[in-house]
Design a protein around this motif. Structure first.
Motif, PDB file in Angstrom:
ATOM      1  N   GLN A   1       0.820  -1.218   0.000  1.00 38.35           N
ATOM      2  CA  GLN A   1       0.000   0.000   0.000  1.00 38.35           C
ATOM      3  C   GLN A   1       0.847   1.259   0.000  1.00 38.35           C
ATOM      4  O   GLN A   1       0.475   2.254  -0.600  1.00 38.35           O
ATOM      5  N   GLU A   2       1.958   1.218   0.689  1.00 40.58           N
ATOM      6  CA  GLU A   2       2.831   2.396   0.771  1.00 40.58           C
ATOM      7  C   GLU A   2       4.264   1.957   0.521  1.00 40.58           C
ATOM      8  O   GLU A   2       4.767   1.060   1.198  1.00 40.58           O
ATOM      9  N   ILE A   3       4.888   2.582  -0.422  1.00 46.20           N
ATOM     10  CA  ILE A   3       6.284   2.259  -0.723  1.00 46.20           C
ATOM     11  C   ILE A   3       7.074   3.563  -0.770  1.00 46.20           C
ATOM     12  O   ILE A   3       6.596   4.550  -1.331  1.00 46.20           O
ATOM     13  N   SER A   4       8.260   3.546  -0.185  1.00 46.44           N
ATOM     14  CA  SER A   4       9.167   4.696  -0.270  1.00 46.44           C
ATOM     15  C   SER A   4      10.499   4.221  -0.828  1.00 46.44           C
ATOM     16  O   SER A   4      11.058   3.237  -0.341  1.00 46.44           O
ATOM     17  N   VAL A   5      10.960   4.902  -1.846  1.00 49.03           N
ATOM     18  CA  VAL A   5      12.237   4.545  -2.460  1.00 49.03           C
ATOM     19  C   VAL A   5      13.116   5.790  -2.462  1.00 49.03           C
ATOM     20  O   VAL A   5      12.648   6.873  -2.836  1.00 49.03           O
ATOM     21  N   TYR A   6      14.359   5.627  -2.046  1.00 49.33           N
ATOM     22  CA  TYR A   6      15.290   6.755  -2.010  1.00 49.33           C
ATOM     23  C   TYR A   6      16.225   6.683  -3.217  1.00 49.33           C
ATOM     24  O   TYR A   6      16.649   5.601  -3.613  1.00 49.33           O
TER      25      TYR A   6
ATOM     26  N   PHE B   1       2.047   8.560  -7.435  1.00 51.36           N
ATOM     27  CA  PHE B   1       3.511   8.672  -7.381  1.00 51.36           C
ATOM     28  C   PHE B   1       3.869  10.119  -7.026  1.00 51.36           C
ATOM     29  O   PHE B   1       3.332  11.051  -7.621  1.00 51.36           O
ATOM     30  N   THR B   2       4.759  10.256  -6.092  1.00 51.39           N
ATOM     31  CA  THR B   2       5.240  11.596  -5.716  1.00 51.39           C
ATOM     32  C   THR B   2       6.748  11.553  -5.540  1.00 51.39           C
ATOM     33  O   THR B   2       7.260  10.728  -4.781  1.00 51.39           O
ATOM     34  N   LEU B   3       7.431  12.425  -6.261  1.00 49.21           N
ATOM     35  CA  LEU B   3       8.885  12.503  -6.134  1.00 49.21           C
ATOM     36  C   LEU B   3       9.244  13.828  -5.470  1.00 49.21           C
ATOM     37  O   LEU B   3       8.837  14.893  -5.940  1.00 49.21           O
ATOM     38  N   VAL B   4       9.993  13.730  -4.381  1.00 50.62           N
ATOM     39  CA  VAL B   4      10.314  14.910  -3.573  1.00 50.62           C
ATOM     40  C   VAL B   4      11.828  15.085  -3.502  1.00 50.62           C
ATOM     41  O   VAL B   4      12.562  14.105  -3.374  1.00 50.62           O
ATOM     42  N   ASP B   5      12.258  16.332  -3.637  1.00 49.94           N
ATOM     43  CA  ASP B   5      13.670  16.659  -3.420  1.00 49.94           C
ATOM     44  C   ASP B   5      13.870  16.834  -1.911  1.00 49.94           C
ATOM     45  O   ASP B   5      13.327  17.773  -1.309  1.00 49.94           O
TER      46      ASP B   5
ATOM     47  N   ASP C   1      19.112  11.870  -2.174  1.00 49.39           N
ATOM     48  CA  ASP C   1      18.727  13.233  -2.543  1.00 49.39           C
ATOM     49  C   ASP C   1      17.240  13.342  -2.852  1.00 49.39           C
ATOM     50  O   ASP C   1      16.662  14.419  -2.691  1.00 49.39           O
ATOM     51  N   TYR C   2      16.667  12.257  -3.325  1.00 47.45           N
ATOM     52  CA  TYR C   2      15.258  12.293  -3.721  1.00 47.45           C
ATOM     53  C   TYR C   2      14.507  11.147  -3.052  1.00 47.45           C
ATOM     54  O   TYR C   2      15.083  10.085  -2.793  1.00 47.45           O
ATOM     55  N   LEU C   3      13.237  11.388  -2.806  1.00 48.26           N
ATOM     56  CA  LEU C   3      12.389  10.367  -2.194  1.00 48.26           C
ATOM     57  C   LEU C   3      11.171  10.152  -3.087  1.00 48.26           C
ATOM     58  O   LEU C   3      10.453  11.103  -3.416  1.00 48.26           O
ATOM     59  N   LEU C   4      10.964   8.906  -3.464  1.00 49.26           N
ATOM     60  CA  LEU C   4       9.789   8.554  -4.261  1.00 49.26           C
ATOM     61  C   LEU C   4       8.804   7.833  -3.357  1.00 49.26           C
ATOM     62  O   LEU C   4       9.145   6.833  -2.730  1.00 49.26           O
ATOM     63  N   GLU C   5       7.600   8.359  -3.298  1.00 48.70           N
ATOM     64  CA  GLU C   5       6.557   7.737  -2.493  1.00 48.70           C
ATOM     65  C   GLU C   5       5.466   7.210  -3.415  1.00 48.70           C
ATOM     66  O   GLU C   5       4.965   7.954  -4.271  1.00 48.70           O
ATOM     67  N   ILE C   6       5.124   5.952  -3.225  1.00 51.08           N
ATOM     68  CA  ILE C   6       4.069   5.326  -4.024  1.00 51.08           C
ATOM     69  C   ILE C   6       3.000   4.850  -3.062  1.00 51.08           C
ATOM     70  O   ILE C   6       3.303   4.142  -2.093  1.00 51.08           O
TER      71      ILE C   6
END
Lengths: 136, 141
Positions: B84-89, B121-125, B104-109
């Motif tokens: 349900q929730e995934i975070s990839v750095y 999908f959200t990509l955050v600096d 440097d970046y975090l991708l949240e799915i």
């Protein structure tokens, strides 16, 4: 007096007269400003293009998601006949997404997406004929 | 005596003219250097702004490529998602980072929904705490 006269007979500086340094600086300044402005304008164009691509990408997946809702509505429709169904959704002013779905009993899942592609919209041709004199 | 007086007077005028030329030349050089410094300051700010915008543009392009690929992979899988929730750095080169500290970046799915799954999908600096790109895709299960 002889020493002063000899000092006055020094050869003049060739190529470095009054105003030369100012001209050189003006040339350098012009080059720097032109390069800076060109660099900035190019980067701004790149950014606009990148943002446009990002927006189109987002719009494509939004249209695909809307098609999934239409497909679900079609699957829940009990009055639909077996066969093929074409679903369309606008992506933006120039493109639309066209999905072809095949329904049938022989398909184990109940339906199959046979094609899904984005197609450019036909351009409207304005018929603007020349005015014709009709007598009176 | 008179001739020597005249020659001294002429020499004095020449000396004065030479001093005046040096003064003008010095003024010109000072003006040139001042203009150069002013222009270099402006141009350096222009180049710095260009570099910053270019870096952000590159980052947006990479984010669009990355998230489009992930969305296509998500659409291609027919099964229901279990996570349900995934975070990839990711690091600065958009390669998966080994740990959070070097990222440097975090991708949240996040995946929600039952009949129609919605994957966001959200990509955050992380360093600037700024959202770079976000999108969603839905699919019928």
């Amino acid at each position: 007096m002889n020493a002063i006269q000899q000092e006055d007979k020094r050869p003049p500086m060739i190529g470095m007269q009054s105003g030369t340094s100012l001209l050189v600086v003006v040339f350098i300044v012009l080059c720097l400003v032109i390069m800076g402005v060109l660099s900035l304008s190019q980067v701004l164009k790149d950014r606009d293009y990148s943002l446009q691509v990002a927006d189109e990408n987002r719009a494509y997946y939004a249209a695909y998601s809307a098609l999934q809702h239409d497909l679900m509505a079609a699957l829940n429709d009990e009055s639909r006949a077996d066969g093929s169904l074409v679903l369309e959704e606008d992506i933006n002013e120039e493109l639309y997404l066209r999905m072809e779905v095949e329904f049938g009993d022989e398909i184990s899942l109940g339906y199959e997406i046979t094609s899904c592609r984005q197609i450019p919209k036909p351009k409207e041709t304005k018929s603007d004929p020349l005015p014709v004199w009709k007598g009176q | 005596m008179a001739a020597s007086a005249i020659s001294v007077k002429i020499m004095g005028n020449k000396k004065a003219a030479s001093h005046s030329g040096s003064g003008f030349f010095l003024l010109e050089i000072m003006l040139s250097v001042f203009m150069l410094i002013l222009c270099v300051a402006v141009c350096i700010s222009l180049f710095a702004a260009s570099r910053l915008i270019s870096k952000k543009t590159l980052c947006t392009d990479q984010a669009v490529q990355l998230l489009s690929g992930l969305a296509e992979q998500y659409i291609a899988t027919d099964t229901k998602s279990f996570l349900q929730e995934i975070s990839v750095y990711y690091d600065g080169e958009f390669s998966p980072a080994s740990d959070d500290a070097s990222a440097d970046y975090l991708l949240e799915i996040s995946v929600t929904g039952t009949d129609i799954e919605r994957c966001e999908f959200t990509l955050v600096d992380i360093s600037e705490d700024e959202m770079i790109y976000e999108m969603y895709v839905e699919k019928l299960i």
